[in-house]
Design a protein around this motif. Sequence first.
Motif, PDB file in Angstrom:
ATOM      1  N   GLY A  82       0.815  -1.208   0.000  1.00 21.00           N
ATOM      2  CA  GLY A  82       0.000   0.000   0.000  1.00 21.00           C
ATOM      3  C   GLY A  82       0.852   1.262   0.000  1.00 21.00           C
ATOM      4  N   LEU A  83       1.912   1.257   0.790  1.00 22.09           N
ATOM      5  CA  LEU A  83       2.808   2.416   0.849  1.00 22.09           C
ATOM      6  C   LEU A  83       3.522   2.632  -0.485  1.00 22.09           C
ATOM      7  CD1 LEU A  83       4.305   1.792   4.401  1.00 22.09           C
ATOM      8  CD2 LEU A  83       2.758   3.646   3.754  1.00 22.09           C
ATOM      9  N   LEU A  84       4.008   1.543  -1.083  1.00 23.22           N
ATOM     10  CA  LEU A  84       4.674   1.647  -2.378  1.00 23.22           C
ATOM     11  C   LEU A  84       3.701   2.139  -3.453  1.00 23.22           C
ATOM     12  CD1 LEU A  84       6.702  -1.676  -2.152  1.00 23.22           C
ATOM     13  CD2 LEU A  84       7.731   0.585  -2.461  1.00 23.22           C
ATOM     14  N   ALA A  85       2.490   1.599  -3.432  1.00 22.49           N
ATOM     15  CA  ALA A  85       1.485   1.998  -4.425  1.00 22.49           C
ATOM     16  C   ALA A  85       1.126   3.468  -4.278  1.00 22.49           C
ATOM     17  CB  ALA A  85       0.233   1.130  -4.278  1.00 22.49           C
ATOM     18  N   ALA A  86       0.991   3.932  -3.035  1.00 23.04           N
ATOM     19  CA  ALA A  86       0.654   5.340  -2.816  1.00 23.04           C
ATOM     20  C   ALA A  86       1.729   6.251  -3.403  1.00 23.04           C
ATOM     21  CB  ALA A  86       0.487   5.617  -1.325  1.00 23.04           C
ATOM     22  N   GLY A  87       2.996   5.825  -3.289  1.00 22.19           N
ATOM     23  CA  GLY A  87       4.077   6.598  -3.877  1.00 22.19           C
ATOM     24  C   GLY A  87       4.006   6.651  -5.386  1.00 22.19           C
ATOM     25  N   ILE A  88       3.601   5.538  -5.992  1.00 21.95           N
ATOM     26  CA  ILE A  88       3.452   5.499  -7.447  1.00 21.95           C
ATOM     27  C   ILE A  88       2.277   6.378  -7.898  1.00 21.95           C
ATOM     28  CG2 ILE A  88       2.834   4.000  -9.401  1.00 21.95           C
ATOM     29  CD1 ILE A  88       4.438   1.767  -7.980  1.00 21.95           C
ATOM     30  N   TYR A 141       1.359  11.600  -3.987  1.00 21.50           N
ATOM     31  CA  TYR A 141       0.678  12.297  -2.894  1.00 21.50           C
ATOM     32  C   TYR A 141       1.514  13.485  -2.444  1.00 21.50           C
ATOM     33  CZ  TYR A 141       3.840   9.629   0.190  1.00 21.50           C
ATOM     34  OH  TYR A 141       4.943   9.077   0.798  1.00 21.50           O
ATOM     35  N   GLN A 142       0.826  14.438  -1.797  1.00 20.67           N
ATOM     36  CA  GLN A 142       1.480  15.648  -1.295  1.00 20.67           C
ATOM     37  C   GLN A 142       1.510  15.685   0.227  1.00 20.67           C
ATOM     38  OE1 GLN A 142      -0.875  18.767  -3.004  1.00 20.67           O
ATOM     39  NE2 GLN A 142      -0.196  18.383  -5.101  1.00 20.67           N
ATOM     40  N   ARG A 148       1.739  13.916   3.879  1.00 16.15           N
ATOM     41  CA  ARG A 148       2.308  12.705   4.476  1.00 16.15           C
ATOM     42  C   ARG A 148       1.266  11.864   5.206  1.00 16.15           C
ATOM     43  NH1 ARG A 148       7.876  13.478   7.573  1.00 16.15           N
ATOM     44  NH2 ARG A 148       7.600  11.209   7.566  1.00 16.15           N
ATOM     45  N   ARG A 149       0.132  12.446   5.547  1.00 11.99           N
ATOM     46  CA  ARG A 149      -0.933  11.666   6.190  1.00 11.99           C
ATOM     47  C   ARG A 149      -1.462  10.571   5.269  1.00 11.99           C
ATOM     48  NH1 ARG A 149      -5.142  16.076   7.958  1.00 11.99           N
ATOM     49  NH2 ARG A 149      -4.431  16.921   5.960  1.00 11.99           N
ATOM     50  N   THR A 150      -1.217  10.717   3.987  1.00  6.59           N
ATOM     51  CA  THR A 150      -1.651   9.694   3.023  1.00  6.59           C
ATOM     52  C   THR A 150      -0.929   8.371   3.269  1.00  6.59           C
ATOM     53  OG1 THR A 150      -2.263  11.338   1.382  1.00  6.59           O
ATOM     54  CG2 THR A 150      -1.750   9.161   0.545  1.00  6.59           C
ATOM     55  N   GLN A 151       0.236   8.414   3.886  1.00  8.57           N
ATOM     56  CA  GLN A 151       0.941   7.175   4.214  1.00  8.57           C
ATOM     57  C   GLN A 151       0.141   6.341   5.217  1.00  8.57           C
ATOM     58  OE1 GLN A 151       4.780   8.585   5.522  1.00  8.57           O
ATOM     59  NE2 GLN A 151       5.622   8.554   3.453  1.00  8.57           N
ATOM     60  N   LYS A 152      -0.489   6.997   6.174  1.00  7.91           N
ATOM     61  CA  LYS A 152      -1.338   6.294   7.144  1.00  7.91           C
ATOM     62  C   LYS A 152      -2.518   5.637   6.426  1.00  7.91           C
ATOM     63  CE  LYS A 152      -3.663   5.417  11.023  1.00  7.91           C
ATOM     64  NZ  LYS A 152      -3.453   4.142  11.734  1.00  7.91           N
ATOM     65  N   TYR A 153      -3.126   6.384   5.518  1.00  9.33           N
ATOM     66  CA  TYR A 153      -4.217   5.833   4.701  1.00  9.33           C
ATOM     67  C   TYR A 153      -3.751   4.596   3.949  1.00  9.33           C
ATOM     68  CZ  TYR A 153      -6.163   5.440  -0.041  1.00  9.33           C
ATOM     69  OH  TYR A 153      -6.623   4.959  -1.249  1.00  9.33           O
ATOM     70  N   ALA A 154      -2.588   4.690   3.288  1.00 12.51           N
ATOM     71  CA  ALA A 154      -2.089   3.590   2.458  1.00 12.51           C
ATOM     72  C   ALA A 154      -1.771   2.366   3.293  1.00 12.51           C
ATOM     73  CB  ALA A 154      -0.849   4.047   1.696  1.00 12.51           C
ATOM     74  N   HIS A 155      -1.188   2.572   4.455  1.00 12.16           N
ATOM     75  CA  HIS A 155      -0.880   1.462   5.365  1.00 12.16           C
ATOM     76  C   HIS A 155      -2.154   0.734   5.783  1.00 12.16           C
ATOM     77  CE1 HIS A 155      -0.724  -0.077   9.522  1.00 12.16           C
ATOM     78  NE2 HIS A 155       0.486  -0.507   9.206  1.00 12.16           N
ATOM     79  N   LEU A 214      -7.516   9.779   4.691  1.00 10.53           N
ATOM     80  CA  LEU A 214      -7.011  10.248   3.399  1.00 10.53           C
ATOM     81  C   LEU A 214      -7.272  11.735   3.242  1.00 10.53           C
ATOM     82  CD1 LEU A 214      -5.831   9.741   0.567  1.00 10.53           C
ATOM     83  CD2 LEU A 214      -8.149   9.116  -0.194  1.00 10.53           C
ATOM     84  N   PRO A 215      -6.226  12.557   3.141  1.00  7.59           N
ATOM     85  CA  PRO A 215      -6.423  14.005   2.963  1.00  7.59           C
ATOM     86  C   PRO A 215      -7.144  14.298   1.646  1.00  7.59           C
ATOM     87  CG  PRO A 215      -4.161  13.522   3.608  1.00  7.59           C
ATOM     88  CD  PRO A 215      -4.798  12.210   3.256  1.00  7.59           C
ATOM     89  N   GLU A 216      -8.020  15.269   1.665  1.00  2.00           N
ATOM     90  CA  GLU A 216      -8.784  15.621   0.476  1.00  2.00           C
ATOM     91  C   GLU A 216      -7.866  16.013  -0.680  1.00  2.00           C
ATOM     92  OE1 GLU A 216     -12.038  15.722  -1.791  1.00  2.00           O
ATOM     93  OE2 GLU A 216     -12.013  15.153   0.338  1.00  2.00           O
ATOM     94  N   SER A 217      -6.720  16.604  -0.361  1.00  2.81           N
ATOM     95  CA  SER A 217      -5.794  17.064  -1.404  1.00  2.81           C
ATOM     96  C   SER A 217      -5.198  15.909  -2.213  1.00  2.81           C
ATOM     97  CB  SER A 217      -4.652  17.870  -0.773  1.00  2.81           C
ATOM     98  OG  SER A 217      -3.925  17.083   0.161  1.00  2.81           O
TER      99      SER A 217
END
Length: 277
Positions: free
Chosen positions: A131-137, A140-141, A143-150, A222-225
């Motif tokens: 999930g973390l690797l996919a979010a990077g692909i 994202y802007q 860093r809270r998106t990492q929590k979402y991806a995890h 997941l941040p709206e941005s």
Amino acid sequence: MTPDEYCQQKAAQSGSSFYYSFLFLPPDRRRAITALYAFCREVDDVVDECPDGQVAATKLAWWRRELANVYRGSPQHPVTLALQSAQREFDLPEEQLQEIIDGMEMDLRQTRYLDFKTLALYCYRVAGVVGLLAAGIFGYQDRRTQKYAHDLGIAFQLTNIIRDVGEDARRGRIYLPIEDLQRFSVPAADILNARHSDNFRQLMEFQIERAESYYAQAIASLPESDRRAQRPGLVMAAIYRSLLDEIKRDGCLVLQQRTSLTPLRKLWIAWRTWVRG
């Protein structure tokens, strides 16, 4: 066949719901996530299709070295050649890709999990990291998106475990934590021998609630941005949550059958979720 074509074929042949979440991506991101998915399929197939544990361990060790070759500039396999391109473009950390293999090695060492804490480590390695690797692909802007991806990765793996209880049991594996089996008075022998009961149904409904809590937690964080960029994960979540609904509606008969959605329904869910953004 080019490395990208090999990975595309691997993804399409699997029939996985992940394939449908890639369809609407721009070509560069689609190639990268398909390479990542193909890598996960290759190492997962080592564990699932190799009955000799020692041979499987040797094959995973080969993949570990081949993955290191991606970062040394000398990969040989079509999947790692494709991963090399993805790594150059999206800066995929080697330690996270290696951790996926750590998770596969857990499958060679144990077939039971005492509690959810232990299972959560396995889920993190085989899915949370993905999930973390996919979010990077996807990009994202915040860093809270990492929590979402995890959390989303954990939710996906919990869904896989729920769907595949019977299939895993036929391989001698039970991923449902022992503490949960004891709580609902379900002997491991019932799972290994595909004996459905009301207690087992309640156990599975509890597992579904846990998975749903991870989906809710992920989407709430997941941040709206970053929501638009992370739509592939939201597509996958919509498909997998529909699968959980089907399993529950069927009475959690996962010991005797493997519930799945039709390709047309997956495509419809994917399109509907994508256009909603």
